[in-house]
Design a protein around this motif. Structure first.
Motif, short mmCIF file in Angstrom:
data_model
loop_
_atom_site.label_atom_id
_atom_site.label_comp_id
_atom_site.label_asym_id
_atom_site.label_seq_id
_atom_site.Cartn_x
_atom_site.Cartn_y
_atom_site.Cartn_z
N VAL A 111 0.87 -1.18 0.00
CA VAL A 111 0.00 0.00 0.00
C VAL A 111 0.91 1.22 0.00
N VAL A 112 0.86 2.01 -1.07
CA VAL A 112 1.68 3.22 -1.16
C VAL A 112 0.84 4.41 -0.70
N MET A 113 1.37 5.16 0.30
CA MET A 113 0.64 6.30 0.85
C MET A 113 1.41 7.60 0.63
N LYS A 114 0.63 8.68 0.54
CA LYS A 114 1.22 10.03 0.44
C LYS A 114 0.22 11.04 0.99
N ASP A 115 0.68 11.89 1.89
CA ASP A 115 -0.17 12.95 2.47
C ASP A 115 -1.48 12.41 3.04
N GLY A 116 -1.43 11.21 3.64
CA GLY A 116 -2.63 10.65 4.28
C GLY A 116 -3.53 9.85 3.36
N TRP A 117 -3.29 9.94 2.03
CA TRP A 117 -4.12 9.22 1.05
C TRP A 117 -3.42 7.95 0.59
N ILE A 118 -4.20 6.91 0.32
CA ILE A 118 -3.66 5.73 -0.37
C ILE A 118 -3.55 6.07 -1.85
N GLN A 119 -2.35 5.91 -2.41
CA GLN A 119 -2.12 6.19 -3.82
C GLN A 119 -2.39 4.97 -4.70
N GLN A 120 -1.98 3.79 -4.21
CA GLN A 120 -2.17 2.56 -4.99
C GLN A 120 -1.97 1.36 -4.07
N VAL A 121 -2.74 0.31 -4.30
CA VAL A 121 -2.58 -0.97 -3.59
C VAL A 121 -2.38 -2.04 -4.64
N GLY A 122 -1.37 -2.87 -4.47
CA GLY A 122 -1.16 -3.95 -5.44
C GLY A 122 0.02 -4.83 -5.07
N GLU A 123 0.19 -5.89 -5.83
CA GLU A 123 1.35 -6.75 -5.64
C GLU A 123 2.59 -5.97 -6.05
N PRO A 124 3.75 -6.30 -5.46
CA PRO A 124 4.96 -5.50 -5.72
C PRO A 124 5.26 -5.28 -7.20
N LEU A 125 5.22 -6.34 -8.01
CA LEU A 125 5.57 -6.17 -9.42
C LEU A 125 4.51 -5.37 -10.18
N GLU A 126 3.28 -5.42 -9.71
CA GLU A 126 2.21 -4.63 -10.33
C GLU A 126 2.49 -3.13 -10.14
N LEU A 127 2.93 -2.76 -8.92
CA LEU A 127 3.27 -1.36 -8.66
C LEU A 127 4.46 -0.92 -9.51
N TYR A 128 5.39 -1.83 -9.71
CA TYR A 128 6.60 -1.52 -10.47
C TYR A 128 6.29 -1.36 -11.96
N THR A 129 5.50 -2.28 -12.50
CA THR A 129 5.26 -2.27 -13.95
C THR A 129 4.08 -1.39 -14.37
N ARG A 130 3.08 -1.23 -13.47
CA ARG A 130 1.90 -0.43 -13.82
C ARG A 130 1.56 0.57 -12.72
N PRO A 131 2.45 1.54 -12.46
CA PRO A 131 2.16 2.54 -11.43
C PRO A 131 0.94 3.38 -11.81
N ALA A 132 0.12 3.70 -10.82
CA ALA A 132 -1.12 4.44 -11.09
C ALA A 132 -0.86 5.91 -11.37
N ASN A 133 0.24 6.44 -10.81
CA ASN A 133 0.53 7.86 -11.00
C ASN A 133 2.02 8.12 -10.88
N ARG A 134 2.40 9.35 -11.09
CA ARG A 134 3.82 9.70 -11.11
C ARG A 134 4.47 9.47 -9.74
N PHE A 135 3.73 9.73 -8.66
CA PHE A 135 4.32 9.55 -7.33
C PHE A 135 4.72 8.09 -7.10
N VAL A 136 3.80 7.16 -7.39
CA VAL A 136 4.10 5.73 -7.20
C VAL A 136 5.26 5.32 -8.10
N ALA A 137 5.24 5.80 -9.34
CA ALA A 137 6.31 5.46 -10.29
C ALA A 137 7.67 5.90 -9.78
N GLY A 138 7.73 7.09 -9.18
CA GLY A 138 8.99 7.61 -8.69
C GLY A 138 9.41 7.01 -7.36
#
Length: 363
Positions: free
Chosen positions: A205-232
């Motif tokens: 679960v990737v969080m920023k400023d109190g909000w959940i940005q994306q929830v997923g399996e590790p490789l899913e976050l790596y290959t298909r980030p939902a936004n620029r923050f998760v990607a970076g």
């Protein structure tokens, strides 16, 4: 064991809104990791599950019980803290047995549980020592052991490895993963270290400023980030971001700026067509860049100048400049280049990412 469900969870400290509308379903026996930068709300969320922080709004369910108003001792959870929190005047055995003694467990049961936990963690020989006689890694094992003897429904870990040195952290990561596979207990783990999150979590679960940005399996976050923050945030070194314009020429879509011009893969072209003439952010990971060779299509390569060479043994990191664009490339250790030398880089077209410049969402 138990599932944990958070519904519309919020936490406010006066004017500070620390956790915002967190909705999360943690499955039975799942190892889930909350990760994000300092102040993103991950530890506050964990402490609300533990009962150490009051909930401003929302609901927490552990197993089939709503635990909002239950004190920590009645939630059937065990928590491992960053600072170990061992009693210095007690032996390892007494530290591990303390919680069970307070709950009036019979002596034979306490003995059995402590011995079993010590065997699982390989600390049988340390039971008579005091915490001051232990290394950092041994103290952390004792802290984990104290949680194991409780046989809780849920384990909560609050940055338990951050006080250890780098080598020991890697070793303890592996041990925690093995431990979870053996105990099959639901676990919620908080860390700011994305490598730790990726290696430990069934889901992250990737969080920023109190909000959940994306929830997923590790490789899913790596290959298909939902936004620029998760990607970076996910991936090391971080993804390169370049501001580009979308153009159309020679029957193809292109992204370009003064230092880079690359053709958009055919299967992505239609998605980018609405951005024609508009700014867009191109994202490319350092490992998806390499020194160009004869097999690379010219329209997926660009000229750069090497600014810094970082030889790491198994790989070399090149800090390069393509026009005004500063990028990092992770290349093969056999590559021989010098600072200020020109080098042509190629990217892997199927692995490039695009983000809306205004919303920062993945395109």
């Amino acid at each position: 064991m138990a599932q944990v469900v958070m519904k519309d969870l919020n936490k406010k400290y006066d004017e500070v809104h620390a956790v915002k509308d967190v909705n999360l379903h943690i499955r039975d026996k799942e190892f889930i990791v909350l990760v994000g930068p300092s102040g993103c709300g991950k530890s506050t969320t964990l402490r609300m599950v533990a009962g150490l922080e009051e909930i401003t709004a929302g609901e927490i369910v552990i197993g089939d019980r709503v635990v909002n108003d239950l004190p920590p001792k009645d939630r059937d959870i065990a928590m491992v803290f960053q600072n170990y929190a061992l009693y210095p005047h007690m032996t390892v055995y007494d530290n591990m047995a303390f919680g069970l003694k307070m709950r009036k467990f019979p002596k034979p049961e306490i003995e059995k549980r402590v011995r079993d936990a010590a065997e699982i963690l390989g600390i049988q020989d340390l039971l008579k020592r005091k915490p001051r006689q232990l290394s950092g890694g041994q103290r952390q094992r004792v802290a984990v052991g104290r949680a194991i003897v409780r046989h809780p429904q849920v384990f909560l870990f609050d940055e338990p490895l951050s006080n250890l040195d780098a080598k020991l952290r890697v070793q303890m990561r592996v041990e925690l993963k093995r431990l979870h596979d053996r105990l099959e207990t639901t676990a919620i783990y908080v860390t700011h270290d994305q490598v730790e999150a990726m290696t430990l979590g069934d889901r992250v679960v990737v969080m920023k400023d109190g909000w959940i940005q994306q929830v997923g399996e590790p490789l899913e976050l790596y290959t298909r980030p939902a936004n620029r923050f998760v990607a970076g945030f996910i991936g090391s070194p971080a993804m390169n971001f370049v501001d580009v314009q979308v153009t159309e020429a020679d029957g193809a879509m292109w992204v370009q700026n003064p230092g880079i011009r690359v053709r958009v893969p055919v299967d992505r072209a239609e998605r980018l067509r609405p951005y024609k003439g508009q700014p867009l952010t191109l994202g490319v990971r350092p490992e998806d860049l390499h020194v160009a060779n004869g097999n690379d299509a010219p329209d997926h390569t660009f000229e750069t100048v090497v600014e810094v060479v970082e030889p790491l043994g198994s790989e070399i990191l090149l800090d390069v400049k393509a026009g005004p664009n500063v990028m990092v490339a992770r290349v093969d250790p056999t590559v021989r280049v010098k600072v200020h030398e020109p080098v042509r880089l190629a990217l892997i077209p199927d692995r490039i990412h695009f983000f809306d410049t205004k919303t920062e969402l993945a395109v």
